[in-house]
Design a protein around this motif. Sequence first.
Motif, mmCIF file in Angstrom:
data_model
loop_
_atom_site.group_PDB
_atom_site.id
_atom_site.type_symbol
_atom_site.label_atom_id
_atom_site.label_comp_id
_atom_site.label_asym_id
_atom_site.label_seq_id
_atom_site.Cartn_x
_atom_site.Cartn_y
_atom_site.Cartn_z
ATOM 1 N N ILE A 216 0.848 -1.195 0.000
ATOM 2 C CA ILE A 216 0.000 0.000 0.000
ATOM 3 C C ILE A 216 0.878 1.237 0.000
ATOM 4 O O ILE A 216 1.639 1.453 0.932
ATOM 5 N N PHE A 217 0.753 2.002 -1.053
ATOM 6 C CA PHE A 217 1.424 3.282 -1.095
ATOM 7 C C PHE A 217 0.590 4.283 -0.305
ATOM 8 O O PHE A 217 -0.399 3.936 0.308
ATOM 9 N N SER A 218 0.976 5.497 -0.318
ATOM 10 C CA SER A 218 0.301 6.487 0.493
ATOM 11 C C SER A 218 -1.184 6.561 0.143
ATOM 12 O O SER A 218 -1.555 6.754 -1.015
ATOM 13 N N ILE A 219 -2.014 6.400 1.157
ATOM 14 C CA ILE A 219 -3.459 6.418 0.956
ATOM 15 C C ILE A 219 -3.946 7.859 0.881
ATOM 16 O O ILE A 219 -3.619 8.672 1.744
ATOM 17 N N ASN A 220 -4.753 8.150 -0.128
ATOM 18 C CA ASN A 220 -5.344 9.477 -0.253
ATOM 19 C C ASN A 220 -6.685 9.530 0.462
ATOM 20 O O ASN A 220 -6.982 10.480 1.178
#
Length: 116
Positions: free
Chosen positions: A28-32
């Motif tokens: 998971i990359f940065s969650i918006n």
Amino acid sequence: QVQLVESGGGLVQAGGSLRLSCTASGTIFSINALGWYRQAPGKQRELVAAITRGSSTNYADSVKGRFTISRNNAKNTVYLQMNSLKPEDTAVYYCNLEIITGVDYWGQGTQVTVSS
């Protein structure tokens, strides 16, 4: 690859409550933003509630004052507390995760049925 697993749906009488959970796993990359959508038979999928990286929230007018979205960043989990449920809330509820690149992911859906 990101996986979203929802739980907490079921059958409830009108006026009752349910709490949906959705846990994200994988790379998971940065969650918006995290959100809940729903789709009733014969209708389009609609946004129910969303919470941003900065914890701002947004609700559909039809659920304001009854539903509350929250998140636990440490557990990569988003919740939807649904109170004062109505028959018109009956739908399949889907969890959505949007990362900062704009790519979003969907859960498999969980059925919520509210009887009158």
